[in-house]
Design a protein around this motif. Structure first.
Motif: not given
Lengths: 629, 107
Positions: A1-14, A587-591, A624-627
């Protein structure tokens, strides 16, 4: 699959798009996923494919490198927690931390008393789940066992001297239920919460299911065979879709001893490892029911899956005998497409078996669920070398046993009678939330191809157990036929063969997804997160020498079920096992559970200096407080 | 921890080995022997098989495989840094069983 999509979301956005900050906890999510999947699944899916998720995700976001939001860390042998850059780990709760404010803090000199321990967090944290109840977050945790020379390390030679020493050890076993909450962004326990509870080997329980009331469960103290005291050596766990906690009794045998000279275990007790000497816990000295020469049926009353309702601190836990009696590792509960409950179970002993329970009734949210874990069929797995397998029902008809009660009490013997496949120590089982497939850790088995199991069943090399004297372990996965978890047949393959490619160039070097950079041994804890990343925890050889050269301390890794990529996320302190994994509801803290640091005397984690090493749960967050999962 | 070979331990192993060899030679020559009653010990590590140290069999001595423990060595007399060859646990994690074996050793 292509990975050159300019609109590709970051992992966090995803993550944020597909997993908005939730207020429900794990099992709600599991149920939702299972129910929504009913409409999505059609026919046979390619093994490991992400058909359900794939339909929602932009193509570019599915590139393998986006599955993990961290860079791999190297292994080490430090007496510390190591996590990737951008993450931090803090201690949430330790062995001996009081759950009520009128209990004294942990005393490093005495290591507490039976009285303080009975109202403090138990020892050796293991399987755990979080629950959202009345807007609060309730953590339920197994406290599996104690290391005698740590809990009694203030005594000569690490041996118990007084009855209170032994009782303290006993009270460190069982379950801890404690509310947790963030304070200034850091999660901690809430003392005196009305939900806080300790369940110990002295807590009252009841038996339910086919074996309840059977003669083999009757004792002088319980002539009806329907009530029991306590649970101990609780290993993994599992949440039910109706908000209860399943805790799994594992090495229950090590607590029994015999006072009568020349006492020998019956063949039935011997299959379960009961012998005249206990493993150093000394419980028969303070509680006669652990003297098996006086109370020969008492061992028949342990080795079950126990259901606990964290919503009601006064509820009586139930030993669910329909799920069989063996050294239960964990209980992975799946809502099948037709609404029936399927629970996958493993017996953690060299050459023992993998099991499945299927309820007769269907789960409906809000309806009475009590019968779902009593009325059903227990199956055992038979794996074929050709990549297929089948589940064989364990009933009086298939086993020749007198009753279903007997099947549920002598489950190992029942499984032997139908020719089940002897496994390399079944550990945790986890079902992929995004595909109808199930993963099971097979931690290691030095006896593979060397000698039979305790029941005399041969342990041939082959199928999902492909290496003689297997010292590294592997993870097997199976896909039920037609995506139906109640189907008779399944197809299986190996997700990973752990190994050491710096030492071996043959099968002991591991499968292709094992490299010098991510290698590990003895996979044990397994847990999918809500995104379908498989987290792998190890309980293996930490000598960092010979066959294990370069593998360092026990650790936690993340696996991608689609690509097979495995990446190391966390390294534990010295002489620990990493076991137990759950998330706070946002889901911002993993135990993560850190069990038995310093089991051989070489750790002072987490407090450092000359402190007593203490099993603890750590809270891992992103800076950064992310998921996170 | 598997590399914890000490000079003292090496010498102890060597002495035990030669004692065993000498003992077997003596026994062939009808040298005096005596029978001792020794206790079995079991490893308590949850993940061990468990390994049972049987003094009538000795042990492969994983930390110094060139110097195995010969039959006839009481558990108490094993080197302090001896470890379980199945799981690696130290001597302190073993418990005595109420099971005894009789072993013939040099008098």
């Amino acid at each position: 699959m292509s990975s050159t999509n300019d609109n590709k979301p970051t992992f966090d956005e995803f993550d944020e798009i597909n997993n908005p900050r939730p207020d429900a906890c794990d099992f709600d999510r599991i149920v939702d996923t299972a129910i929504s999947r009913r409409g999505l699944m059609t026919g046979v899916m390619a093994f490991g494919s992400f058909a359900a998720l794939g339909s929602l995700v932009p193509a570019g976001a599915r590139a393998a490198s986006d599955r993990f939001a961290f860079s791999q860390i190297p292994t080490n042998t430090e007496d510390a927690i190591t996590v990737p850059e951008g993450y931090k780990a803090e201690v949430l709760v330790r062995w001996g931390d009081p759950l009520w404010s009128d209990v004294a803090d942990f005393d490093h000199a005495t290591r507490g008393s039976a009285e303080t321990q009975a109202r403090a967090f138990g020892d050796n944290t293991d399987g755990m789940q979080t629950y959202s109840i009345d807007g609060r977050t309730i953590l339920v945790v197994n406290n599996e066992y104690t290391n005698t020379d740590i809990i009694w390390g203030n005594r000569e030679g690490g041996k118990a001297e007084t009855d209170d020493d032994i009782a303290k050890g006993m009270m460190a076993h069982g379950i801890s239920i404690v509310e947790i909450a963030p304070k200034d962004g850091i999660w901690g326990i809430v003392k005196d919460s009305p939900y806080n509870r300790r369940i110990t080997p002295k807590s009252e329980m009841s038996f339910s299911g086919p074996a309840a009331g059977h003669d083999l469960l009757k004792t002088d103290a319980d002539p009806t065979g329907t009530t029991s005291l306590g649970t101990w050596n609780n290993c993994g766990s599992g949440p039910t879709p109706w908000g209860t906690y399943l805790t799994c009794e594992e090495n229950f045998n090590g607590y029994f001893s015999a006072s009568a000279e020349g006492w020998e275990p019956t063949p039935e007790l011997k299959r379960y490892g009961i012998s005249a000497a206990d493993w150093g816990y000394g419980w028969a000295r303070i509680d006669e029911r652990y003297d098996v020469s006086k109370h020969p049926n008492e061992p028949n009353r342990a080795g079950y899956v126990v259901e606990i309702d964290p919503r009601d601190p006064n509820s009586t836990p139930k030993k669910r005998t329909a799920l069989g009696r063996f050294k239960h590792e964990n209980a992975e509960c799946v809502v099948n497409n037709d609404g029936r409950i399927v629970i996958y179970l493993g017996d953690d002993e060299r050459g023992e078996f993998a099991y499945r329970y299927v309820s007769n009734g269907v789960f409906a949210p809000g309806a009475d669920t009590d019968a779902l874990l009593d009325d059903g069929t227990l199956y055992v797995a038979v794996f074929s070398d050709d990549g297929t397998g089948k589940w064989v029902a364990l009933t009086p008809e298939t086993t020749g046993m007198a009753s279903q009660a007997e099947v549920c009490i002598h489950t190992r013997q029942a499984a032997s009678k139908v020719g089940a496949t002897t496994m390399d120590r079944p550990e945790w089982i986890s079902a992929n939330p995004n595909a109808p497939e199930v993963y099971m850790a097979l931690t290691n088995n030095k006896n593979r191809g060397v000698k039979p199991n305790a029941g005399g069943d041969e342990t041939p090399v082959g199928g999902p157990n492909p290496r003689e004297a297997n010292n590294y372990g592997q993870i097997v996965r199976w896909r039920p036929d037609n995506g139906d978890h109640t189907a008779e047949g399944f197809k299986w393959d190996l997700f990973v063969l752990a190994g050491n490619p710096t030492v071996h160039s043959d099968a002991y070097g591991g499968s292709d997804n094992v490299t010098r950079d991510n290698m590990f041994n003895s996979p044990d804890g397994l847990q999918f997160d809500s995104n379908g990343v498989l987290w792998i925890q190890t309980d293996g050889n930490y000598s960092n020498a010979k066959d294990f050269d370069g593998q360092g301390n026990n650790q936690m890794l993340a696996g991608d079920p689609v690509t097979g990529e495995i990446r190391r996320f966390l390294v534990g302190p010295k002489e620990c096992e990493v076991t137990g994994l759950t998330w706070t509801p946002d889901r911002r803290t993993m135990l993560v559970g850190i069990q038995h640091p310093g089991e051989r005397g070489d750790s002072h984690w987490p407090e450092g200096g000359d402190a007593v090493p203490r099993s603890a749960i750590i809270a891992v967050t992103r800076e950064d407080g992310g998921l996170i999962g | 921890m598997l590399q914890g070979l000490t000079r003292r331990h090496f010498l102890a192993g060597l002495a035990a080995f030669f004692a065993a060899v000498a003992g077997s030679r003596r026994s062939r020559a009808s040298a005096p022997t005596k029978t001792v009653r020794l206790q079995k010990w079991r490893c308590t590590n949850q993940d061990c098989d468990p390994y049972i140290y049987d003094p009538s069999l000795g042990d492969i001595n994983i930390i110094d495989e060139a110097n195995p423990i010969p039959p006839g060595v009481a558990f108490e007399d094993l080197p302090d840094d001896w470890i379980c060859h199945v799981c690696g646990d130290p001597k302190s994690h073993f418990i005595a069983l109420n099971e005894w074996v009789e072993v013939e050793v040099p008098a």
